[in-house]
Design a protein around this motif. Structure first.
Motif, PDB file in Angstrom:
ATOM      1  N   VAL A 270       0.037  -6.977  -5.257  1.00 31.10           N
ATOM      2  CA  VAL A 270      -0.671  -5.711  -5.060  1.00 31.10           C
ATOM      3  C   VAL A 270      -0.564  -5.268  -3.600  1.00 31.10           C
ATOM      4  O   VAL A 270      -0.263  -4.109  -3.298  1.00 31.10           O
ATOM      5  CB  VAL A 270      -2.150  -5.856  -5.472  1.00 31.10           C
ATOM      6  N   LEU A 271      -0.807  -6.205  -2.685  1.00 34.58           N
ATOM      7  CA  LEU A 271      -0.734  -5.856  -1.263  1.00 34.58           C
ATOM      8  C   LEU A 271       0.689  -5.544  -0.834  1.00 34.58           C
ATOM      9  O   LEU A 271       0.898  -4.827   0.155  1.00 34.58           O
ATOM     10  CB  LEU A 271      -1.318  -6.992  -0.435  1.00 34.58           C
ATOM     11  N   ALA A 272       1.681  -6.088  -1.557  1.00 33.99           N
ATOM     12  CA  ALA A 272       3.070  -5.757  -1.244  1.00 33.99           C
ATOM     13  C   ALA A 272       3.320  -4.267  -1.405  1.00 33.99           C
ATOM     14  O   ALA A 272       4.109  -3.667  -0.660  1.00 33.99           O
ATOM     15  CB  ALA A 272       4.014  -6.564  -2.132  1.00 33.99           C
ATOM     16  N   TRP A 273       2.649  -3.634  -2.395  1.00 29.02           N
ATOM     17  CA  TRP A 273       2.795  -2.184  -2.563  1.00 29.02           C
ATOM     18  C   TRP A 273       2.210  -1.435  -1.364  1.00 29.02           C
ATOM     19  O   TRP A 273       2.713  -0.372  -0.967  1.00 29.02           O
ATOM     20  CB  TRP A 273       2.105  -1.729  -3.838  1.00 29.02           C
ATOM     21  N   LEU A 328      -0.630   4.878  -4.968  1.00 25.82           N
ATOM     22  CA  LEU A 328      -1.084   3.599  -4.429  1.00 25.82           C
ATOM     23  C   LEU A 328      -2.584   3.433  -4.631  1.00 25.82           C
ATOM     24  O   LEU A 328      -3.063   2.330  -4.974  1.00 25.82           O
ATOM     25  CB  LEU A 328      -0.733   3.514  -2.941  1.00 25.82           C
ATOM     26  N   ALA A 329      -3.351   4.498  -4.438  1.00 28.40           N
ATOM     27  CA  ALA A 329      -4.798   4.434  -4.656  1.00 28.40           C
ATOM     28  C   ALA A 329      -5.114   4.082  -6.101  1.00 28.40           C
ATOM     29  O   ALA A 329      -6.022   3.277  -6.381  1.00 28.40           O
ATOM     30  CB  ALA A 329      -5.449   5.758  -4.267  1.00 28.40           C
ATOM     31  N   GLU A 330      -4.374   4.669  -7.044  1.00 27.78           N
ATOM     32  CA  GLU A 330      -4.586   4.341  -8.456  1.00 27.78           C
ATOM     33  C   GLU A 330      -4.263   2.878  -8.728  1.00 27.78           C
ATOM     34  O   GLU A 330      -4.976   2.188  -9.459  1.00 27.78           O
ATOM     35  CB  GLU A 330      -3.715   5.248  -9.324  1.00 27.78           C
ATOM     36  N   ARG A 331      -3.182   2.389  -8.136  1.00 25.59           N
ATOM     37  CA  ARG A 331      -2.784   1.005  -8.346  1.00 25.59           C
ATOM     38  C   ARG A 331      -3.850   0.044  -7.799  1.00 25.59           C
ATOM     39  O   ARG A 331      -4.213  -0.952  -8.440  1.00 25.59           O
ATOM     40  CB  ARG A 331      -1.438   0.750  -7.668  1.00 25.59           C
ATOM     41  N   ILE A 332      -4.375   0.344  -6.598  1.00 26.09           N
ATOM     42  CA  ILE A 332      -5.401  -0.507  -5.998  1.00 26.09           C
ATOM     43  C   ILE A 332      -6.692  -0.445  -6.807  1.00 26.09           C
ATOM     44  O   ILE A 332      -7.377  -1.449  -7.012  1.00 26.09           O
ATOM     45  CB  ILE A 332      -5.664  -0.081  -4.537  1.00 26.09           C
ATOM     46  N   VAL A 334      -6.994   0.097 -10.042  1.00 27.99           N
ATOM     47  CA  VAL A 334      -6.815  -0.703 -11.260  1.00 27.99           C
ATOM     48  C   VAL A 334      -7.028  -2.180 -10.960  1.00 27.99           C
ATOM     49  O   VAL A 334      -7.574  -2.925 -11.783  1.00 27.99           O
ATOM     50  CB  VAL A 334      -5.406  -0.462 -11.847  1.00 27.99           C
ATOM     51  N   ALA A 335      -6.616  -2.625  -9.775  1.00 23.93           N
ATOM     52  CA  ALA A 335      -6.775  -4.023  -9.390  1.00 23.93           C
ATOM     53  C   ALA A 335      -8.192  -4.338  -8.925  1.00 23.93           C
ATOM     54  O   ALA A 335      -8.480  -5.478  -8.572  1.00 23.93           O
ATOM     55  CB  ALA A 335      -5.784  -4.377  -8.286  1.00 23.93           C
ATOM     56  N   GLY A 336      -9.087  -3.334  -8.912  1.00 26.23           N
ATOM     57  CA  GLY A 336     -10.471  -3.569  -8.522  1.00 26.23           C
ATOM     58  C   GLY A 336     -10.730  -3.418  -7.042  1.00 26.23           C
ATOM     59  O   GLY A 336     -11.803  -3.818  -6.569  1.00 26.23           O
ATOM     60  N   GLY A 337      -9.785  -2.880  -6.299  1.00 28.26           N
ATOM     61  CA  GLY A 337      -9.931  -2.772  -4.857  1.00 28.26           C
ATOM     62  C   GLY A 337     -10.178  -1.356  -4.385  1.00 28.26           C
ATOM     63  O   GLY A 337     -10.405  -0.435  -5.167  1.00 28.26           O
ATOM     64  N   VAL A 338     -10.101  -1.186  -3.057  1.00 24.05           N
ATOM     65  CA  VAL A 338     -10.364   0.108  -2.422  1.00 24.05           C
ATOM     66  C   VAL A 338      -9.251   0.376  -1.417  1.00 24.05           C
ATOM     67  O   VAL A 338      -8.855  -0.516  -0.659  1.00 24.05           O
ATOM     68  CB  VAL A 338     -11.724   0.111  -1.701  1.00 24.05           C
ATOM     69  N   LEU A 351      -3.529   2.816   7.269  1.00 18.74           N
ATOM     70  CA  LEU A 351      -3.643   2.659   5.825  1.00 18.74           C
ATOM     71  C   LEU A 351      -4.110   1.234   5.553  1.00 18.74           C
ATOM     72  O   LEU A 351      -3.470   0.275   5.991  1.00 18.74           O
ATOM     73  CB  LEU A 351      -2.298   2.913   5.140  1.00 18.74           C
ATOM     74  N   SER A 352      -5.222   1.100   4.840  1.00 17.90           N
ATOM     75  CA  SER A 352      -5.747  -0.239   4.577  1.00 17.90           C
ATOM     76  C   SER A 352      -6.208  -0.347   3.137  1.00 17.90           C
ATOM     77  O   SER A 352      -6.657   0.630   2.532  1.00 17.90           O
ATOM     78  CB  SER A 352      -6.908  -0.566   5.520  1.00 17.90           C
ATOM     79  N   ALA A 353      -6.093  -1.553   2.596  1.00 21.20           N
ATOM     80  CA  ALA A 353      -6.538  -1.829   1.231  1.00 21.20           C
ATOM     81  C   ALA A 353      -7.319  -3.130   1.233  1.00 21.20           C
ATOM     82  O   ALA A 353      -6.994  -4.076   1.954  1.00 21.20           O
ATOM     83  CB  ALA A 353      -5.347  -1.948   0.290  1.00 21.20           C
ATOM     84  N   ARG A 354      -8.382  -3.162   0.425  1.00 25.23           N
ATOM     85  CA  ARG A 354      -9.188  -4.365   0.276  1.00 25.23           C
ATOM     86  C   ARG A 354      -9.291  -4.710  -1.193  1.00 25.23           C
ATOM     87  O   ARG A 354      -9.533  -3.833  -2.031  1.00 25.23           O
ATOM     88  CB  ARG A 354     -10.600  -4.138   0.847  1.00 25.23           C
TER      89      ARG A 354
END
Length: 362
Positions: A270-273, A328-332, A334-338, A351-354
């Motif tokens: 997921v983070l690879a995306w 990317l926001a949709e993908r994150i 779906v994985a339960g992240g933000v 750009l950050s994802a948690r």
């Protein structure tokens, strides 16, 4: 409509009084009246059922009232057997026509009137007519139960069709998102390398040839990625994406600083995306000279952060977030992240994802 008209097959019962009627040698006028009455009764009964199927309550109630008028008018012509043949159809018409909240009172009164009046008309004693109301109640309850079951089946069919439609829409969105992420990154890098090769053709032919060969290799890899995405088994490697980011940013003249801590294996795809989309945007839009990638675990969350010192917020011509960031926001999500994106400290874009460490899926 077929489900609601299942009992119309039993309209053949209405021919039951005809042999007795015809055996009395009726006049042509009476025969014509009976034929017209039977046709009107059948037509009105079908009209009631059709209005119920189409949820046309007013038309159904009017047809129901006319149905009772025709039934009463036919009684002197066909007598006792007509009463016994058609009263079930009258009760069925009431049972399907009235709304659920009105049925207990209105249908109860109608059934009581019909089931008590008909035996009196054919001369049965009070002791002999007890089973008419009982049959009416049982028949009406069975009819309502059938209608509820049919309504539930229709709702289930609609829900099933909606689930299938949503599944198709989600798969279409997944595929579009994968295509954008895969080809957007590869084409951006190929564009930069092609421009560099064109500038080096005369100044450094060997370097230009090397860049052209890398463009060819990137095109082959993009084709392979597209084929993998089509099969539905596309999963990125974080290590590969970091290597690709180094190559792409080096070609664009952007210095890369990577700080990557240990990550659980289930969050890496997921983070690879995030790494792919973030570095693609740096190459295509930022005009930056320095890019930073941070990966690790903090406060029971895995995180990825891509920041640069370029021009700032990534928006399209309409001022909205671009397709890549939306996907990317949709993908994150779906994985339960933000996913967060906005101006970085000191300028540029961050750009950050948690992602939560528990129950994360790619």
């Amino acid at each position: 409509m077929k489900g609601r008209l299942w009992n119309c097959l039993y309209l053949v019962v209405l021919v039951w009084p005809l042999p007795t009627f015809l055996s009395s040698s009726p006049s042509p006028g009476r025969v014509a009246l009976v034929a017209a009455g039977l046709a009107a009764f059948v037509g009105l009964y079908l009209r009631v059922m059709w209005c119920v199927e189409r949820s046309r309550r007013t038309g159904g109630l009017l047809a129901l009232a006319l149905l009772y008028v025709v039934a009463a008018a036919m009684t002197p012509l066909l007598g006792e057997l007509w009463l016994l043949a058609m009263w079930f159809f009258l009760i069925a018409a009431v049972a399907v026509s009235l709304p659920e909240r009105a049925l207990p009172v209105a249908a109860g009164a109608t059934i009581l009137a019909v089931t008590l009046a008909f035996p009196l008309l054919i001369g049965l004693s009070l002791a002999e007519r007890w089973w008419f109301p009982l049959q009416g109640v049982i028949f009406t309850a069975a009819m309502r139960a059938f209608l509820r079951l049919e309504s539930a089946n229709r709702a289930l069919s609609r829900a099933s069709a909606e689930v299938e439609r949503l599944a198709v829409d989600n798969e279409r969105l997944r595929f579009a998102r994968d295509m954008h992420d895969i080809l957007g990154h590869s084409l951006a890098v190929m564009t930069v390398k092609s421009q560099l090769a064109a500038r080096l053709v005369t100044a450094d032919p060997e370097r230009a040839r090397a860049e052209a060969e890398e463009v060819e290799e990137l095109s082959r890899q993009a084709l392979s990625d597209v084929r993998e995405a089509i099969t539905g088994y596309r999963e990125l490697s974080l290590a590969d994406e970091l290597d690709g980011a180094r190559r792409a940013l080096a070609t664009a003249g952007v210095r890369l600083d990577v700080a990557a801590g240990p990550l659980p294996a289930d969050v890496e795809p997921v983070l690879a995306w995030v790494v792919r989309e973030g570095t693609t945007n740096v190459v295509r839009h930022s005009g930056a000279r320095h890019c930073r990638i941070r990966l690790g675990v903090r406060d029971a969350e895995a995180y990825a952060e891509v920041s640069d010192d370029g021009r700032g917020c990534r928006t399209d011509a309409a001022g909205a977030t671009g397709n890549g960031l939306r996907g990317l926001a949709e993908r994150i999500e779906v994985a339960g992240g933000v996913l967060d994106g906005g101006p970085a400290e000191g300028g540029g874009f961050r750009l950050s994802a948690r992602l939560p460490l528990a129950g994360v899926t790619a």
